[in-house]
Scaffold this motif. Structure first.
Motif, PDB file in Angstrom:
ATOM      1  N   TYR A  25       0.859  -1.178   0.000  1.00 17.87           N
ATOM      2  CA  TYR A  25       0.000   0.000   0.000  1.00 17.87           C
ATOM      3  C   TYR A  25       0.904   1.240   0.000  1.00 17.87           C
ATOM      4  O   TYR A  25       1.083   1.912   1.026  1.00 17.87           O
ATOM      5  CB  TYR A  25      -0.917  -0.005   1.219  1.00 17.87           C
ATOM      6  CG  TYR A  25      -2.015  -1.044   1.146  1.00 17.87           C
ATOM      7  CD1 TYR A  25      -3.246  -0.744   0.572  1.00 17.87           C
ATOM      8  CD2 TYR A  25      -1.820  -2.322   1.653  1.00 17.87           C
ATOM      9  CE1 TYR A  25      -4.255  -1.683   0.491  1.00 17.87           C
ATOM     10  CE2 TYR A  25      -2.821  -3.285   1.576  1.00 17.87           C
ATOM     11  CZ  TYR A  25      -4.029  -2.951   0.998  1.00 17.87           C
ATOM     12  OH  TYR A  25      -5.016  -3.906   0.926  1.00 17.87           O
ATOM     13  N   ASP A  33      -6.300   9.019   0.680  1.00 21.12           N
ATOM     14  CA  ASP A  33      -6.449   7.607   1.032  1.00 21.12           C
ATOM     15  C   ASP A  33      -5.263   6.801   0.506  1.00 21.12           C
ATOM     16  O   ASP A  33      -4.868   6.940  -0.660  1.00 21.12           O
ATOM     17  CB  ASP A  33      -7.740   7.042   0.445  1.00 21.12           C
ATOM     18  CG  ASP A  33      -8.975   7.538   1.170  1.00 21.12           C
ATOM     19  OD1 ASP A  33      -8.895   7.696   2.404  1.00 21.12           O
ATOM     20  OD2 ASP A  33     -10.005   7.764   0.506  1.00 21.12           O
ATOM     21  N   TYR A  35      -3.537   3.493  -0.872  1.00 23.21           N
ATOM     22  CA  TYR A  35      -4.068   2.388  -1.666  1.00 23.21           C
ATOM     23  C   TYR A  35      -2.930   1.643  -2.352  1.00 23.21           C
ATOM     24  O   TYR A  35      -1.758   2.039  -2.310  1.00 23.21           O
ATOM     25  CB  TYR A  35      -5.056   2.905  -2.718  1.00 23.21           C
ATOM     26  CG  TYR A  35      -4.428   3.685  -3.855  1.00 23.21           C
ATOM     27  CD1 TYR A  35      -4.021   3.048  -5.023  1.00 23.21           C
ATOM     28  CD2 TYR A  35      -4.231   5.063  -3.755  1.00 23.21           C
ATOM     29  CE1 TYR A  35      -3.439   3.761  -6.074  1.00 23.21           C
ATOM     30  CE2 TYR A  35      -3.656   5.787  -4.793  1.00 23.21           C
ATOM     31  CZ  TYR A  35      -3.259   5.129  -5.950  1.00 23.21           C
ATOM     32  OH  TYR A  35      -2.670   5.825  -6.972  1.00 23.21           O
ATOM     33  N   GLU A  85     -17.573   4.384  -8.703  1.00 21.34           N
ATOM     34  CA  GLU A  85     -16.985   4.582  -7.378  1.00 21.34           C
ATOM     35  C   GLU A  85     -15.550   5.086  -7.436  1.00 21.34           C
ATOM     36  O   GLU A  85     -14.953   5.396  -6.396  1.00 21.34           O
ATOM     37  CB  GLU A  85     -17.020   3.258  -6.610  1.00 21.34           C
ATOM     38  CG  GLU A  85     -18.420   2.744  -6.317  1.00 21.34           C
ATOM     39  CD  GLU A  85     -18.415   1.340  -5.738  1.00 21.34           C
ATOM     40  OE1 GLU A  85     -17.316   0.728  -5.700  1.00 21.34           O
ATOM     41  OE2 GLU A  85     -19.485   0.868  -5.312  1.00 21.34           O
ATOM     42  N   SER A  87     -12.973   3.282  -8.401  1.00 24.17           N
ATOM     43  CA  SER A  87     -12.134   2.196  -7.906  1.00 24.17           C
ATOM     44  C   SER A  87     -11.262   1.572  -8.982  1.00 24.17           C
ATOM     45  O   SER A  87     -10.668   0.514  -8.752  1.00 24.17           O
ATOM     46  CB  SER A  87     -13.021   1.102  -7.278  1.00 24.17           C
ATOM     47  OG  SER A  87     -13.747   1.616  -6.187  1.00 24.17           O
ATOM     48  N   TYR A 102      -7.224  -0.773  -4.404  1.00 25.92           N
ATOM     49  CA  TYR A 102      -7.531  -1.356  -3.099  1.00 25.92           C
ATOM     50  C   TYR A 102      -7.169  -0.329  -2.022  1.00 25.92           C
ATOM     51  O   TYR A 102      -5.987  -0.032  -1.815  1.00 25.92           O
ATOM     52  CB  TYR A 102      -6.725  -2.634  -2.880  1.00 25.92           C
ATOM     53  CG  TYR A 102      -7.418  -3.903  -3.299  1.00 25.92           C
ATOM     54  CD1 TYR A 102      -8.204  -3.943  -4.441  1.00 25.92           C
ATOM     55  CD2 TYR A 102      -7.282  -5.082  -2.556  1.00 25.92           C
ATOM     56  CE1 TYR A 102      -8.832  -5.101  -4.845  1.00 25.92           C
ATOM     57  CE2 TYR A 102      -7.911  -6.245  -2.955  1.00 25.92           C
ATOM     58  CZ  TYR A 102      -8.679  -6.254  -4.094  1.00 25.92           C
ATOM     59  OH  TYR A 102      -9.306  -7.411  -4.497  1.00 25.92           O
ATOM     60  N   LEU A 103      -8.184   0.213  -1.344  1.00 24.65           N
ATOM     61  CA  LEU A 103      -7.937   1.202  -0.297  1.00 24.65           C
ATOM     62  C   LEU A 103      -7.531   0.504   0.996  1.00 24.65           C
ATOM     63  O   LEU A 103      -8.154  -0.483   1.413  1.00 24.65           O
ATOM     64  CB  LEU A 103      -9.179   2.038  -0.059  1.00 24.65           C
ATOM     65  CG  LEU A 103      -9.667   2.915  -1.228  1.00 24.65           C
ATOM     66  CD1 LEU A 103     -10.916   3.671  -0.830  1.00 24.65           C
ATOM     67  CD2 LEU A 103      -8.569   3.878  -1.675  1.00 24.65           C
ATOM     68  N   LYS A 105      -7.932   1.547   4.013  1.00 23.51           N
ATOM     69  CA  LYS A 105      -8.965   1.656   5.042  1.00 23.51           C
ATOM     70  C   LYS A 105     -10.043   0.588   4.895  1.00 23.51           C
ATOM     71  O   LYS A 105     -10.751   0.282   5.860  1.00 23.51           O
ATOM     72  CB  LYS A 105      -9.596   3.048   5.006  1.00 23.51           C
ATOM     73  CG  LYS A 105     -10.392   3.353   3.740  1.00 23.51           C
ATOM     74  CD  LYS A 105     -10.955   4.769   3.788  1.00 23.51           C
ATOM     75  CE  LYS A 105     -11.786   5.096   2.548  1.00 23.51           C
ATOM     76  NZ  LYS A 105     -12.309   6.486   2.598  1.00 23.51           N
ATOM     77  N   ASN A 106     -10.181   0.021   3.695  1.00 23.21           N
ATOM     78  CA  ASN A 106     -11.167  -1.050   3.490  1.00 23.21           C
ATOM     79  C   ASN A 106     -10.571  -2.435   3.670  1.00 23.21           C
ATOM     80  O   ASN A 106     -11.278  -3.440   3.556  1.00 23.21           O
ATOM     81  CB  ASN A 106     -11.771  -0.954   2.088  1.00 23.21           C
ATOM     82  CG  ASN A 106     -12.575   0.307   1.896  1.00 23.21           C
ATOM     83  OD1 ASN A 106     -13.096   0.874   2.859  1.00 23.21           O
ATOM     84  ND2 ASN A 106     -12.679   0.774   0.654  1.00 23.21           N
ATOM     85  N   ASN A 107      -9.271  -2.489   3.915  1.00 23.25           N
ATOM     86  CA  ASN A 107      -8.603  -3.785   4.039  1.00 23.25           C
ATOM     87  C   ASN A 107      -7.648  -3.794   5.239  1.00 23.25           C
ATOM     88  O   ASN A 107      -6.504  -4.234   5.161  1.00 23.25           O
ATOM     89  CB  ASN A 107      -7.824  -4.100   2.758  1.00 23.25           C
ATOM     90  CG  ASN A 107      -8.718  -4.271   1.544  1.00 23.25           C
ATOM     91  OD1 ASN A 107      -9.273  -5.332   1.317  1.00 23.25           O
ATOM     92  ND2 ASN A 107      -8.852  -3.200   0.772  1.00 23.25           N
ATOM     93  N   TYR A 109      -7.984  -5.487   7.958  1.00 20.34           N
ATOM     94  CA  TYR A 109      -7.861  -6.801   8.593  1.00 20.34           C
ATOM     95  C   TYR A 109      -7.776  -7.868   7.517  1.00 20.34           C
ATOM     96  O   TYR A 109      -8.607  -7.933   6.620  1.00 20.34           O
ATOM     97  CB  TYR A 109      -9.064  -7.070   9.502  1.00 20.34           C
ATOM     98  CG  TYR A 109      -9.216  -6.028  10.585  1.00 20.34           C
ATOM     99  CD1 TYR A 109      -8.450  -6.080  11.735  1.00 20.34           C
ATOM    100  CD2 TYR A 109     -10.110  -4.966  10.421  1.00 20.34           C
ATOM    101  CE1 TYR A 109      -8.581  -5.108  12.718  1.00 20.34           C
ATOM    102  CE2 TYR A 109     -10.244  -3.995  11.402  1.00 20.34           C
ATOM    103  CZ  TYR A 109      -9.476  -4.070  12.555  1.00 20.34           C
ATOM    104  OH  TYR A 109      -9.597  -3.108  13.516  1.00 20.34           O
ATOM    105  N   GLU A 110      -6.752  -8.694   7.602  1.00 20.18           N
ATOM    106  CA  GLU A 110      -6.558  -9.738   6.618  1.00 20.18           C
ATOM    107  C   GLU A 110      -6.440 -11.090   7.317  1.00 20.18           C
ATOM    108  O   GLU A 110      -6.174 -11.156   8.522  1.00 20.18           O
ATOM    109  CB  GLU A 110      -5.299  -9.466   5.789  1.00 20.18           C
ATOM    110  CG  GLU A 110      -5.395  -8.204   4.952  1.00 20.18           C
ATOM    111  CD  GLU A 110      -4.198  -8.017   4.043  1.00 20.18           C
ATOM    112  OE1 GLU A 110      -3.328  -8.900   4.051  1.00 20.18           O
ATOM    113  OE2 GLU A 110      -4.147  -6.999   3.336  1.00 20.18           O
TER     114      GLU A 110
END
Length: 364
Positions: A25, A33, A35, A85, A87, A102-103, A105-107, A109-110
């Motif tokens: 990232y 953001d 990404y 969006e 994206s 792929y942001l 903040k949306n990922n 936790y993996e």
């Protein structure tokens, strides 16, 4: 933004405490953001459907961008939504294949990384077995998971069995450690494509592929190891009841249709179909030992060494009923329409009362 991204990428490379996934990232967009770009190419070896090949139009040049060789990862409707969006990442012009954004903040936790550093499929193994199937799971990886999380007498359930790799792994593991694990494979009867190698080889559905794979895997394991394990299995298809509606809804039957129900079992059902229904109704394991025997000229099923005895042939006589009663089964099951005549029906209970009163008698 170019200077910001250059500085941020350089800083990320110096963060030795970050994992490779975290360092990926390394971009910042105009909203601030963080990404990373991710390929949107179709991940499987098999070519994607036609809807996955619709080109994206570059927002500046207005020209179509290249489509990955095997198509996009997502259908056109999803791609349109991603465009709205913001994206999707485009290059400076239409010559570059777009990526998805792929942001971070949306990922946040993996999943925990795998302890088994292995990727790929068992394509070569299935090719040697002459089983055509795209991207099959790896037997050795399945086997290692089964060995880690199960006991030697457990039942392993796979709801998406595909080519039945899990069954293969169970047999392989049993052969190696002497276990008695059993497997249950579940797979929708998905049709193979007419132009596929599987269809050309005579496999109409994925279920057919899995069934043949289990047969060949068992033979292969036995030849290679000589292990004395249970290589057998049974195939079942989910279907409606064997019984006509009158069996369950007698109040819905009127006088005009009564003659249609002199036999309460559907015409296309076999004795084996009836036996499986009885086993399910009585809670007898479908993996139980089943033997076919002949008594007074009639075919009789003996399940689990006589625990359940069933006869669904026509014209069942006193001789047949008596022979079965003398074997003293826990359950004895007959077909109502199979009793030869009223005399046999009248003597039925008395015969069992004489030779095996403890037997539970059932008539379909």
């Amino acid at each position: 933004m170019d200077d910001v991204n250059t500085d941020f990428s350089a800083w990320m490379r110096t963060q030795n405490d970050f994992s490779g996934g975290e360092r990926a990232y390394n971009k910042i967009d105009e909203n601030g953001d963080v990404y990373r770009p991710v390929s949107m190419a179709w991940p499987n070896k098999k070519k994607a459907p036609a809807d996955y090949f619709i080109p994206l139009i570059h927002p500046v040049t207005g020209k179509p961008c290249p489509v990955p060789k095997r198509g996009w990862r997502n259908p056109s409707a999803t791609m349109e939504q991603m465009m709205k969006e913001g994206s999707i990442l485009f290059g400076e012009d239409e010559s570059t294949i777009p990526n998805s954004k792929y942001l971070l903040k949306n990922n946040m936790y993996e999943n925990i990384p795998s302890l088994l550093y292995y990727g790929g499929s068992d394509t070569e193994l299935l090719s040697q077995m002459e089983i055509p199937f795209d991207t099959p799971k790896v037997v050795s990886i399945c086997q290692e998971h089964i060995a880690s999380f199960t006991e030697t007498d457990d039942i392993i359930f796979d709801f998406f069995s595909g080519s039945a790799t899990t069954a293969h792994a169970v047999m392989q593991l049993n052969a190696e450690d002497g276990g008695h694990r059993k497997f249950i494979m579940v797979q929708l009867p998905e049709k193979t494509e007419e132009q596929s190698e599987a269809h050309k080889a005579g496999f109409d559905t994925i279920c057919d592929i899995g069934e043949e794979r289990i047969l060949r895997a068992g033979k292969k394991i036995k030849e290679e190891t000589g292990a004395d394990i249970d290589y057998g299995f049974r195939c079942f298809t989910v279907d409606s009841s064997n019984m006509k509606d009158v069996y369950y809804r007698p109040n819905d039957i009127d006088q005009l249709t009564l003659e249609d129900y002199t036999d309460n079992i559907k015409e296309d059902r076999t004795p084996e179909d009836l036996l499986i229904q009885v086993m399910l109704d009585l809670g007898v394991l479908l993996s139980a030992k089943i033997e076919e025997k002949e008594i007074a000229g009639k075919k009789v099923f003996s399940v689990q060494d006589g625990y359940l005895i069933a006869c669904f042939d026509d014209e069942v006589t006193d001789e047949v009923v008596t022979a079965i009663a003398k074997k003293k089964p826990f359950y004895a099951v007959f077909r109502d329409s199979s009793i030869a005549d009223d005399s046999v029906a009248a003597n039925f209970e008395q015969i069992f009362a004489t030779y095996s009163p403890q037997t539970v008698r059932k008539v379909l």
